[in-house]
Scaffold this active site. Structure first.
Site, short mmCIF file in Angstrom:
data_model
loop_
_atom_site.label_atom_id
_atom_site.label_comp_id
_atom_site.label_asym_id
_atom_site.label_seq_id
_atom_site.Cartn_x
_atom_site.Cartn_y
_atom_site.Cartn_z
N LYS A 16 0.85 -1.20 0.00
CA LYS A 16 0.00 0.00 0.00
C LYS A 16 0.87 1.24 0.00
CE LYS A 16 0.91 1.46 4.32
NZ LYS A 16 1.65 2.65 4.64
N ASP A 148 -2.39 -1.75 9.60
CA ASP A 148 -2.51 -1.74 8.14
C ASP A 148 -3.02 -3.08 7.58
OD1 ASP A 148 -1.49 0.83 7.96
OD2 ASP A 148 0.58 0.13 7.76
O1 C5P Z 1 -0.12 -1.30 14.16
P1 C5P Z 1 1.31 -1.59 13.83
O2 C5P Z 1 1.87 -2.70 14.65
O3 C5P Z 1 1.56 -1.77 12.37
O4 C5P Z 1 2.13 -0.28 14.23
C1 C5P Z 1 3.53 -0.28 14.36
C2 C5P Z 1 3.94 0.89 15.25
O5 C5P Z 1 3.63 2.14 14.58
C3 C5P Z 1 3.16 0.98 16.56
O6 C5P Z 1 3.79 0.23 17.57
C4 C5P Z 1 3.22 2.48 16.87
O7 C5P Z 1 4.46 2.83 17.44
C5 C5P Z 1 3.17 3.12 15.49
N1 C5P Z 1 1.82 3.54 15.10
C6 C5P Z 1 1.26 4.66 15.71
N2 C5P Z 1 0.01 5.07 15.33
C7 C5P Z 1 -0.69 4.40 14.38
C8 C5P Z 1 -0.14 3.26 13.73
C9 C5P Z 1 1.13 2.85 14.12
O8 C5P Z 1 1.88 5.29 16.56
N3 C5P Z 1 -1.90 4.84 14.03
#
Ligand code: C5P
Length: 320
Positions: A16, A148
């Site tokens: 993406k 995502d």
């Molecule tokens: O959700 P995911 O594990 O992909 O996110 C990875 C990191 O990105 C999270 O641990 C966080 O630090 C950051 N993040 C965030 N806000 C979001 C998505 C991700 O701070 N909306």
């Protein structure tokens, strides 16, 4: 008729980009409130779930694009492994699976490659284990795995809110031509968000917004209007960590890109082209700058993760 349980399920799952990434304040759970426009690209990983007696295992290898597949863990920290494990626990499955991932999506590149693999594993294991969970349930499991992952399941173009996992489809016309320039280095998403917080320390971060003009440019396939509207609130933070990205973005604009931005948390950069011919010219020009490890063509919107079925047998039947 009961359909037979397959012994291997191959899935294709997309990268993406965020055409707009609006980042709001940090929430109590540590995530940031987002308003983003995702687009899935036809730059895909292949995820195959094969039947195994009782254990889950993962194997990762480089696809045709020769990305750094050995930078991806082939153990329980792999998001595809976690997807299979989550399904197994939630549905009381006792069987196992061996998951092979062929990587084409840049690793730790801001294109949600790990999330794409998790979405692929959810879909493949759902079929492999004969669970028949509906898309709504798979989407809930996807959100538990990462912000995502739901989008990788659905694909297309969509508005993402909350931490990115709440999706609303966005209407688009035609195909958008992109050049995806990968970096020699990688960035951790968490580190980029942390730098975003540092850069905004002491100031009030407003709630994120997506401009109506962007939605309308997508609906009308107005690429000239779309170029300057591309925006990423994480870009400053990514450039603060890897200053060379600024030069890459600038040279893309000098070579005639309609718009240029860091993809998600970076460091991959994406450039909007007028059409296919223009994207080829742009990719050639960018690949000679020495500022990126590769410049590839990609088009969007692409479908979400999907099971690849064998092509129909087209051997003509001769009736005498
Ligand atoms: O959700 P995911 O594990 O992909 O996110 C990875 C990191 O990105 C999270 O641990 C966080 O630090 C950051 N993040 C965030 N806000 C979001 C998505 C991700 O701070 N909306």
């Amino acid at each position: 008729m009961v359909s037979p349980i397959p012994i291997a399920v191959p899935v294709e799952t997309p990268a993406k980009i965020n055409l707009h990434l609006g980042v709001g304040p940090r929430r109590e759970d540590g995530y940031h409130e987002l308003l983003t426009v995702f687009q899935a690209l036809n730059l895909t990983d292949s995820v195959v779930a094969e039947a195994a007696r009782s254990s889950i295992s993962v194997e990762v290898f480089a696809g045709v694009d020769e990305v750094e597949a050995n930078a991806v863990p082939a153990d329980s920290s792999n998001l595809a492994y976690q997807a299979a494990e989550l399904l197994r626990e939630e549905c009381g499955v006792r069987k196992g699976t061996h998951i092979s991932i062929e990587k084409n999506i840049p690793v730790a590149g801001g294109m949600a490659g790990g999330s794409a693999d998790a979405a692929g594993a959810l879909l493949a294991c759902n079929a492999l284990w004969g669970l028949d969970l509906p898309m709504s349930e798979l989407t809930q499991h996807a959100a538990a795995l990462g912000s995502d992952v739901p989008f990788a399941l659905h694909g297309g173009t969509a508005l993402g809110s909350s931490r990115g996992e709440v999706l609303t489809p966005v209407l688009t016309t035609g195909t958008f031509h992109w050049v995806v320039a990968t970096s020699f280095r990688q960035l951790s998403t968490a580190a980029v968000y942390a730098r975003f917080d540092q850069l905004h320390e002491g100031s009030v971060v407003p709630d994120p917004q997506v401009p109506a003009e962007l939605i309308s440019a997508l609906r009308q396939h107005d690429v000239q209007a779309l170029g300057p509207l591309l925006h990423n609130d994480l870009q400053r933070a990514a450039i603060a960590l890897l200053p060379e990205l600024d030069l890459l973005l600038e040279s893309g604009m000098d070579y005639g890109a309609l718009g240029a931005m860091v993809s998600g948390s970076g460091p991959t950069c994406v450039f909007l082209a007028r059409d296919r011919e223009h994207s080829i010219e742009l990719a050639l020009a960018l690949s000679t700058t020495g500022l990126c490890s590769a410049a590839r063509l990609a088009q969007g919107p692409a479908p979400g993760a999907r099971i690849i079925t064998a092509p129909p047998d087209l051997t003509p039947v001769v009736i005498e």
